[in-house]
Design a protein around this motif. Structure first.
Motif, PDB file in Angstrom:
ATOM      1  N   ARG A 235       0.854  -1.190   0.000  1.00 59.50           N
ATOM      2  CA  ARG A 235       0.000   0.000   0.000  1.00 59.50           C
ATOM      3  C   ARG A 235       0.888   1.238   0.000  1.00 59.50           C
ATOM      4  O   ARG A 235       1.777   1.347   0.852  1.00 59.50           O
ATOM      5  CB  ARG A 235      -0.819  -0.051   1.283  1.00 59.50           C
ATOM      6  CG  ARG A 235      -1.628   1.163   1.554  1.00 59.50           C
ATOM      7  CD  ARG A 235      -2.254   1.100   2.926  1.00 59.50           C
ATOM      8  NE  ARG A 235      -3.034   2.297   3.116  1.00 59.50           N
ATOM      9  CZ  ARG A 235      -3.235   2.887   4.284  1.00 59.50           C
ATOM     10  NH1 ARG A 235      -2.732   2.386   5.387  1.00 59.50           N
ATOM     11  NH2 ARG A 235      -3.947   3.985   4.345  1.00 59.50           N
TER      12      ARG A 235
ATOM     13  N   ARG B 141       2.070   5.340  -6.356  1.00 60.17           N
ATOM     14  CA  ARG B 141       0.940   5.209  -5.441  1.00 60.17           C
ATOM     15  C   ARG B 141      -0.011   4.125  -5.957  1.00 60.17           C
ATOM     16  O   ARG B 141      -0.201   4.002  -7.174  1.00 60.17           O
ATOM     17  CB  ARG B 141       0.186   6.538  -5.340  1.00 60.17           C
ATOM     18  CG  ARG B 141       0.783   7.566  -4.395  1.00 60.17           C
ATOM     19  CD  ARG B 141       2.248   7.767  -4.484  1.00 60.17           C
ATOM     20  NE  ARG B 141       2.748   8.803  -3.586  1.00 60.17           N
ATOM     21  CZ  ARG B 141       4.030   8.947  -3.265  1.00 60.17           C
ATOM     22  NH1 ARG B 141       4.959   8.147  -3.752  1.00 60.17           N
ATOM     23  NH2 ARG B 141       4.405   9.898  -2.442  1.00 60.17           N
TER      24      ARG B 141
ATOM     25  N   GLU C 282      -8.578   2.188  -3.284  1.00 62.44           N
ATOM     26  CA  GLU C 282      -8.901   2.846  -2.020  1.00 62.44           C
ATOM     27  C   GLU C 282      -7.729   2.702  -1.044  1.00 62.44           C
ATOM     28  O   GLU C 282      -7.188   1.616  -0.872  1.00 62.44           O
ATOM     29  CB  GLU C 282     -10.146   2.122  -1.465  1.00 62.44           C
ATOM     30  CG  GLU C 282     -10.864   2.799  -0.342  1.00 62.44           C
ATOM     31  CD  GLU C 282     -11.877   3.825  -0.844  1.00 62.44           C
ATOM     32  OE1 GLU C 282     -11.623   5.014  -0.585  1.00 62.44           O
ATOM     33  OE2 GLU C 282     -12.878   3.443  -1.485  1.00 62.44           O
ATOM     34  N   MET C 283      -7.349   3.812  -0.399  1.00 61.04           N
ATOM     35  CA  MET C 283      -6.295   3.827   0.618  1.00 61.04           C
ATOM     36  C   MET C 283      -4.918   3.447   0.075  1.00 61.04           C
ATOM     37  O   MET C 283      -4.042   3.020   0.843  1.00 61.04           O
ATOM     38  CB  MET C 283      -6.640   2.930   1.809  1.00 61.04           C
ATOM     39  CG  MET C 283      -7.892   3.402   2.532  1.00 61.04           C
ATOM     40  SD  MET C 283      -8.312   2.320   3.911  1.00 61.04           S
ATOM     41  CE  MET C 283      -9.705   3.235   4.594  1.00 61.04           C
TER      42      MET C 283
ATOM     43  N   PHE D  90      -3.994   0.973  -1.861  1.00 62.94           N
ATOM     44  CA  PHE D  90      -3.657  -0.427  -2.152  1.00 62.94           C
ATOM     45  C   PHE D  90      -3.412  -0.571  -3.644  1.00 62.94           C
ATOM     46  O   PHE D  90      -4.001   0.148  -4.454  1.00 62.94           O
ATOM     47  CB  PHE D  90      -4.788  -1.370  -1.712  1.00 62.94           C
ATOM     48  CG  PHE D  90      -4.759  -1.638  -0.243  1.00 62.94           C
ATOM     49  CD1 PHE D  90      -3.934  -2.619   0.279  1.00 62.94           C
ATOM     50  CD2 PHE D  90      -5.544  -0.886   0.634  1.00 62.94           C
ATOM     51  CE1 PHE D  90      -3.885  -2.848   1.648  1.00 62.94           C
ATOM     52  CE2 PHE D  90      -5.489  -1.103   1.994  1.00 62.94           C
ATOM     53  CZ  PHE D  90      -4.655  -2.092   2.510  1.00 62.94           C
TER      54      PHE D  90
END
Lengths: 302, 302
Positions: B96, B223, B227-228, B230
C-alpha cells in the motif's frame, strides 16, 4: 495506522457512508465522519473550477490539474498564463525532485525564449489584509502565523498586526521559483510541495495555486541524486508534454472538476470531523487540527 | 523556492560552508547556517547508531535504514526483532502506498507463519513521563501537543498535565499497523509516513522508529490506485527482499551511520539556524519552527 484487517473494516465503512444519504438520520449525538459529511453535502456546497484559472500539466504518465489563484499573486499568474499561451513549458523537464520538499520544472539552459511581456514582477509574497475577507478560521492555532484558515478553497495565513495575508505552503501548493532578488521570479520556473509543509517559505515566494488532481504523478517521481534533488546526467528527467489552460482545451478533452466550498457549514462540519475523528480506530481524538492536515475535497463535476 | 540561478548560488554556498572549518570565524553578529553548524560540529556531537536497534530493509532498488526506538514501544520493537530474526518479512510486499500519507508492508494473505512468541502486545501508544527525561524543547509551540521537542534523536511530544510522552508522527517515522482493537498491532504490519505529518495518529498507534536513510526509495514508489493506496492486481507491489538487524549483517556489508545528538549546543544551534535562516534567500525569517520541520542529520560514521 490501520493494518489490513482494519482497512477491510474501513473500506466497508466508506461504502456504507457513500450510501448515507439513503439513511434517514445519524443516531442522536453521533458525529459524522468526513465521508458522511461529503455524502450529505448539497450541490451548492461545491463550486466548479474556473477553466480560465485551471491549468493542465501533461506528463507522459498523465494529467496534473492545478487550480490557479490570481487573488494573491495576480502578476505571477498573468505571467504563467502568458508563458502557457506561448507553449513555453512544452518539452521542458521536471528538473528537480527533492525528497520531502519539492518537484520543480523550468528551463535552466534557456532553451526556450521567454515571450515578450513576461518579465520580472513585484514580489506578491503577501497581500494587504482586505477589510472583508472570506476566511474560515481554524480554532487551534498555528506554529507559524497568528491565524490560519481557508479562503476561496486555499489554505491561508494572516496577521491582523501586520495587516497582511498570504497563502500557506501546504502539501500540493504550487509556487514560483526565484533567484535571490525578490523580483526575479517570472513564473518560468514552478515548483510543487511534495513533502511536509515547508512553511518557512511562506512570505518568501509567490504561491500561485494548488494541485487538485494528479499529485501522485509528481510525488511518486524518482528523487534526483544530486544536491537539492537535481537529476544526474544518467537520470533522464521527465519531460512536460504540454501545459494548457483548461479554457484553451477542447471541451471533450477537459476534466471538469468541482471543489468543496470552504465558506459553508458543510466545510465547517468537515473540519470538525477531522478534528475529532468519529471513526472507531481513533481511541484518542486529537481535538485539534493543523491547517495543512485539512483536506479540500475535489471531485468530477456533477 | 530557489530557481536554478539561485540554486547555483546555494550550491556554491554549500561548498563554501563545507569548508567553513577552515575559516577562522564567522563575521561578528553573523548567524551560522545549518551547513555551517554541521561543519563546525565536533565528533562528540554525533552518536553511532546501535547495530542492535538498526534495521536494514532491502528493496530491489536499494537499502532503507530504520533506527528503532525501543524506549517508547519496547514490546512492539521486541516483536519486530523476533519477526525479523525469523525472516518473516522476506518476500512480503509493500502492499500500500497512499499519497501524502503512508507506505505500508505486511502479509494480508497470511502467507508467512507468525513465529511463536510474537503476538498481541499492550498498546504502547504513549508512556508515563519520566522524572528526568532528555528533552530539547522547541520554543514555538505546537498545534497538537502542549510541548514538543527531541529526545535521543527522535521527535517527541509530551504533556505535563497528562504525565505522558509520545513519539510524533513526522515524515519518515515508522509505526505498527493495527486493527480496531488497540492490542492488535503485533508488528507484522509496518508503515512509514511519506507525506505531511499525520499528527492525529499520535497516541493511537505505536511508533517504533524512524527512517534515517533511503526514505526516497519508499516515498518515490508509485501510489496504489485502489482505495487507501492499495495496489490493484495489475500494479505489481514491490517485494521486500529481506529485513535484517544491522547486528546480524556481516561487517563488510554494513552501512555504519551516526546521527547528530539532540541534547547538545550544536543541535540547539541547528534549530536556531532553521528558525531564522541566515541564507540571503529568506527575506522574511520565520522566527519559528514546527517539530516536523527540524532535520535530524545522519551521515556515514567517521
Amino acid at each position: 495506522m490501520c493494518n489490513t484487517d482494519c482497512m477491510a473494516h474501513n473500506i466497508s465503512f466508506l461504502l456504507l457512508s457513500a450510501l448515507a444519504f439513503l439513511i434517514p438520520a445519524l443516531p442522536a449525538g453521533a458525529k459524522p465522519s468526513m465521508g458522511e459529511v461529503l455524502s450529505a453535502s448539497k450541490p451548492s456546497d461545491w463550486r466548479p473550477l474556473d477553466p480560465a484559472n485551471t491549468l493542465y500539466v501533461a506528463l507522459p504518465s498523465g494529467r496534473i490539474i492545478i487550480e490557479l489563484n490570481p487573488g494573491f499573486a495576480p502578476l505571477h499568474v498573468a505571467n504563467i498564463k502568458s508563458l502557457v499561451g506561448a507553449r513555453y513549458f512544452d518539452g521542458l523537464p521536471v528538473l528537480r525532485v527533492q525528497d520531502n520538499y519539492v518537484a520543480q520544472w523550468g528551463d535552466p539552459e534557456n532553451r526556450h525564449p521567454i515571450p515578450s511581456g513576461v518579465g520580472k514582477v513585484a514580489p506578491e509574497f503577501d497581500s494587504p489584509l482586505p477589510p472583508h475577507m472570506a476566511f474560515t478560521r481554524l480554532p487551534d492555532g498555528d506554529v507559524y502565523a497568528p491565524e490560519v484558515g481557508f479562503s476561496d478553497g486555499f489554505p491561508v495565513a494572516r496577521s491582523a498586526k501586520l495587516h497582511l495575508t498570504w497563502l500557506a505552503h501546504c502539501y500540493g501548493m504550487v509556487g514560483v521559483g526565484r533567484d535571490l532578488d525578490v523580483e526575479s521570479g517570472s513564473g518560468a520556473e514552478m515548483y510543487v510541495v511534495i513533502g511536509h509543509s515547508p512553511r518557512h517559505l511562506d512570505r518568501n515566494v509567490a504561491l500561485v495555486g494548488r494541485v487538485v488532481k494528479g499529485m501522485e504523478l509528481l510525488s511518486g517521481l524518482p528523487r534526483g541524486s544530486l544536491e537539492m534533488g537535481f537529476y544526474a546526467k544518467e537520470e533522464t528527467p521527465l519531460p512536460i508534454k504540454s501545459m494548457r489552460l483548461e479554457a484553451d482545451v477542447p471541451l471533450p478533452e477537459r476534466t471538469p472538476l468541482e471543489a468543496l466550498r470552504t465558506d459553508t457549514p458543510t466545510f465547517a462540519a468537515l473540519i470538525e470531523s477531522r478534528r475529532n475523528r468519529p471513526e472507531k480506530f481513533f481511541k484518542v481524538k486529537a481535538e485539534r487540527i493543523e491547517v495543512c492536515n485539512v483536506p479540500i475535497p475535489v471531485r468530477p463535476r456533477k
